[in-house]
Design a protein around this motif. Structure first.
Motif, PDB file in Angstrom:
ATOM      1  N   MET A 120     -70.229   3.709  12.247  1.00 25.00           N
ATOM      2  CA  MET A 120     -68.851   3.512  12.688  1.00 25.00           C
ATOM      3  C   MET A 120     -67.900   4.393  11.893  1.00 25.00           C
ATOM      4  N   HIS A 121     -68.175   4.562  10.585  1.00 29.94           N
ATOM      5  CA  HIS A 121     -67.369   5.444   9.761  1.00 29.94           C
ATOM      6  C   HIS A 121     -67.449   6.886  10.290  1.00 29.94           C
ATOM      7  N   VAL A 122     -68.642   7.289  10.683  1.00 31.02           N
ATOM      8  CA  VAL A 122     -68.845   8.649  11.207  1.00 31.02           C
ATOM      9  C   VAL A 122     -68.119   8.816  12.541  1.00 31.02           C
ATOM     10  N   ILE A 123     -68.237   7.820  13.405  1.00 32.56           N
ATOM     11  CA  ILE A 123     -67.556   7.865  14.709  1.00 32.56           C
ATOM     12  C   ILE A 123     -66.045   8.002  14.526  1.00 32.56           C
ATOM     13  N   ASN A 124     -65.525   7.272  13.554  1.00 38.66           N
ATOM     14  CA  ASN A 124     -64.091   7.351  13.266  1.00 38.66           C
ATOM     15  C   ASN A 124     -63.727   8.720  12.698  1.00 38.66           C
ATOM     16  N   ALA A 125     -64.567   9.246  11.813  1.00 47.28           N
ATOM     17  CA  ALA A 125     -64.281  10.524  11.158  1.00 47.28           C
ATOM     18  C   ALA A 125     -64.227  11.690  12.150  1.00 47.28           C
ATOM     19  N   VAL A 126     -65.062  11.632  13.186  1.00 49.12           N
ATOM     20  CA  VAL A 126     -65.088  12.734  14.167  1.00 49.12           C
ATOM     21  C   VAL A 126     -64.129  12.514  15.335  1.00 49.12           C
ATOM     22  N   GLY A 127     -63.373  11.408  15.288  1.00 52.35           N
ATOM     23  CA  GLY A 127     -62.331  11.179  16.291  1.00 52.35           C
ATOM     24  C   GLY A 127     -62.749  10.415  17.531  1.00 52.35           C
ATOM     25  N   LEU A 128     -63.997   9.946  17.581  1.00 51.65           N
ATOM     26  CA  LEU A 128     -64.462   9.242  18.775  1.00 51.65           C
ATOM     27  C   LEU A 128     -63.987   7.799  18.850  1.00 51.65           C
ATOM     28  N   TYR A 129     -63.449   7.292  17.735  1.00 53.54           N
ATOM     29  CA  TYR A 129     -62.952   5.910  17.732  1.00 53.54           C
ATOM     30  C   TYR A 129     -61.776   5.737  18.688  1.00 53.54           C
ATOM     31  N   LYS A 130     -61.133   6.846  19.044  1.00 56.19           N
ATOM     32  CA  LYS A 130     -59.992   6.788  19.965  1.00 56.19           C
ATOM     33  C   LYS A 130     -60.386   6.177  21.309  1.00 56.19           C
ATOM     34  N   VAL A 131     -61.664   6.302  21.658  1.00 55.23           N
ATOM     35  CA  VAL A 131     -62.138   5.728  22.924  1.00 55.23           C
ATOM     36  C   VAL A 131     -61.956   4.213  22.917  1.00 55.23           C
ATOM     37  N   TYR A 132     -62.200   3.591  21.748  1.00 53.37           N
ATOM     38  CA  TYR A 132     -62.062   2.135  21.636  1.00 53.37           C
ATOM     39  C   TYR A 132     -60.621   1.695  21.852  1.00 53.37           C
ATOM     40  N   LYS A 133     -59.670   2.553  21.476  1.00 56.31           N
ATOM     41  CA  LYS A 133     -58.262   2.213  21.646  1.00 56.31           C
ATOM     42  C   LYS A 133     -57.893   2.047  23.117  1.00 56.31           C
ATOM     43  N   ARG A 134     -58.642   2.666  24.009  1.00 53.79           N
ATOM     44  CA  ARG A 134     -58.424   2.467  25.447  1.00 53.79           C
ATOM     45  C   ARG A 134     -58.920   1.098  25.903  1.00 53.79           C
ATOM     46  N   VAL A 135     -59.966   0.619  25.251  1.00 51.30           N
ATOM     47  CA  VAL A 135     -60.585  -0.656  25.624  1.00 51.30           C
ATOM     48  C   VAL A 135     -59.901  -1.829  24.936  1.00 51.30           C
ATOM     49  N   PHE A 136     -59.362  -1.582  23.738  1.00 52.52           N
ATOM     50  CA  PHE A 136     -58.818  -2.655  22.918  1.00 52.52           C
ATOM     51  C   PHE A 136     -57.751  -3.500  23.615  1.00 52.52           C
ATOM     52  N   PRO A 137     -56.810  -2.910  24.398  1.00 54.66           N
ATOM     53  CA  PRO A 137     -55.815  -3.756  25.079  1.00 54.66           C
ATOM     54  C   PRO A 137     -56.437  -4.823  25.970  1.00 54.66           C
ATOM     55  N   MET A 138     -57.542  -4.507  26.630  1.00 55.63           N
ATOM     56  CA  MET A 138     -58.217  -5.490  27.477  1.00 55.63           C
ATOM     57  C   MET A 138     -58.798  -6.619  26.632  1.00 55.63           C
ATOM     58  N   ILE A 139     -59.374  -6.265  25.486  1.00 51.45           N
ATOM     59  CA  ILE A 139     -59.927  -7.271  24.575  1.00 51.45           C
ATOM     60  C   ILE A 139     -58.807  -8.140  24.017  1.00 51.45           C
ATOM     61  N   LEU A 140     -57.706  -7.505  23.621  1.00 49.06           N
ATOM     62  CA  LEU A 140     -56.599  -8.249  23.023  1.00 49.06           C
ATOM     63  C   LEU A 140     -55.936  -9.171  24.042  1.00 49.06           C
ATOM     64  N   GLN A 141     -55.885  -8.749  25.307  1.00 46.74           N
ATOM     65  CA  GLN A 141     -55.289  -9.604  26.337  1.00 46.74           C
ATOM     66  C   GLN A 141     -56.029 -10.935  26.430  1.00 46.74           C
ATOM     67  N   SER A 142     -57.345 -10.884  26.361  1.00 43.76           N
ATOM     68  CA  SER A 142     -58.152 -12.104  26.412  1.00 43.76           C
ATOM     69  C   SER A 142     -57.922 -12.947  25.163  1.00 43.76           C
ATOM     70  N   PHE A 143     -57.932 -12.303  23.991  1.00 44.15           N
ATOM     71  CA  PHE A 143     -57.720 -13.025  22.739  1.00 44.15           C
ATOM     72  C   PHE A 143     -56.322 -13.636  22.686  1.00 44.15           C
ATOM     73  N   SER A 144     -55.316 -12.876  23.132  1.00 43.19           N
ATOM     74  CA  SER A 144     -53.923 -13.337  23.053  1.00 43.19           C
ATOM     75  C   SER A 144     -53.684 -14.567  23.912  1.00 43.19           C
ATOM     76  N   GLY A 145     -54.334 -14.609  25.076  1.00 43.66           N
ATOM     77  CA  GLY A 145     -54.192 -15.779  25.928  1.00 43.66           C
ATOM     78  C   GLY A 145     -54.724 -17.030  25.251  1.00 43.66           C
ATOM     79  N   SER A 146     -55.887 -16.908  24.627  1.00 41.74           N
ATOM     80  CA  SER A 146     -56.479 -18.034  23.905  1.00 41.74           C
ATOM     81  C   SER A 146     -55.638 -18.395  22.682  1.00 41.74           C
ATOM     82  N   TYR A 147     -55.149 -17.372  21.981  1.00 39.62           N
ATOM     83  CA  TYR A 147     -54.327 -17.599  20.786  1.00 39.62           C
ATOM     84  C   TYR A 147     -53.044 -18.340  21.142  1.00 39.62           C
ATOM     85  N   ASN A 148     -52.419 -17.932  22.251  1.00 39.73           N
ATOM     86  CA  ASN A 148     -51.182 -18.590  22.674  1.00 39.73           C
ATOM     87  C   ASN A 148     -51.392 -20.071  22.984  1.00 39.73           C
TER      88      ASN A 148
END
Length: 242
Positions: free
Chosen positions: A19-47
């Motif tokens: 994961m450190h390597v993936i972040n170092a080469v810039g591929l972690y940016k792909v997760y940032k596209r997916v993260f809003p969908m994950i957070l939407q699910s978490f936020s609903g439960s959190y609320n």
């Protein structure tokens, strides 16, 4: 416990090398596209679990409306807009978030909360909100965000700058647990992997210390336990007046 923490943190860090390597080469940016969908699910439960806490926290928002004016709220790290339902009708909301991929989720929340007036969505970090004028808002809101910003003191300086005199900062944040607990142990050990899973989230921050030193004229802060997974139970909630 400290030796055990250092040993197991090292083990987890070694397991996180890919994961450190993936972040170092810039591929972690792909997760940032997916993260809003994950957070939407978490936020609903959190609320749902934190509904009463949020109702209590935001109950006094209307007290900061200027005579004859309209309440202007700036939310840092607005995410999917799960706080909108707690804002008083008629207020104007400015939204900021460093992740542009939240916008489509944010627009959905805006349509579901037509009682509010939405000013704009600014893609920016909490440390640099230069597009927002000095002393231009009545209230700044920040929930589950100070765990992810890179520089908490600078973010709080920005909050102080954009708040009008007498304006208020409302916050609800998870923080590091008491050092004598197993929750603290696992927070320290799992932090390397949690950082990636939570898009930069740090569960080991003593955020209340930054708030206490931020120079607000009045600070109301209390430590509470949230009905969440043990690593996220420790929370602080409150408000601070400029």
């Amino acid at each position: 416990m400290s030796l055990a923490i250092r040993f197991w943190t090292l083990v987890v860090n070694m397991l996180c090398i890919p994961m450190h390597v993936i972040n170092a080469v810039g591929l972690y940016k792909v997760y940032k596209r997916v993260f809003p969908m994950i957070l939407q699910s978490f936020s609903g439960s959190y609320n749902q679990k934190m509904h009463e806490r949020k109702v209590e926290l935001f109950r006094s928002l209307s007290e900061f409306i200027k005579p004859g004016g309209k309440l202007t709220i700036l939310e840092i790290g607005c995410g999917t807009g799960t706080n909108f339902q707690f804002y008083p009708p008629g207020c104007k909301v400015i939204c900021t978030d460093p992740n542009p991929h939240f916008q489509k989720y944010l627009e959905k929340s805006m349509k579901e909360n037509e009682q509010l007036t939405f000013d704009r969505f600014v893609v920016t970090s909490g440390e640099d909100m230069s597009s927002v004028g000095d002393e231009s808002v009545d209230v700044v809101v920040c929930t589950l965000v100070l765990c992810t910003v890179r520089d908490v003191p600078q973010t709080l300086r920005e909050v102080h700058r954009i708040l009008r005199p007498g304006g208020a900062f409302f916050f609800l944040e998870h923080v590091v647990a008491d050092s004598s607990t197993w929750a603290y142990f696992f927070q320290q050990v799992l932090q390397p992997v949690w950082y990636y899973f939570g898009d930069g989230c740090k569960v080991t921050r003593e955020t209340w210390k930054y708030l206490e030193g931020a120079g607000f004229s009045e600070l109301k802060l209390k430590h509470v336990e949230a009905p969440l997974v043990f690593i996220l139970k420790a929370h602080i909630v409150g408000s601070a007046v400029k």
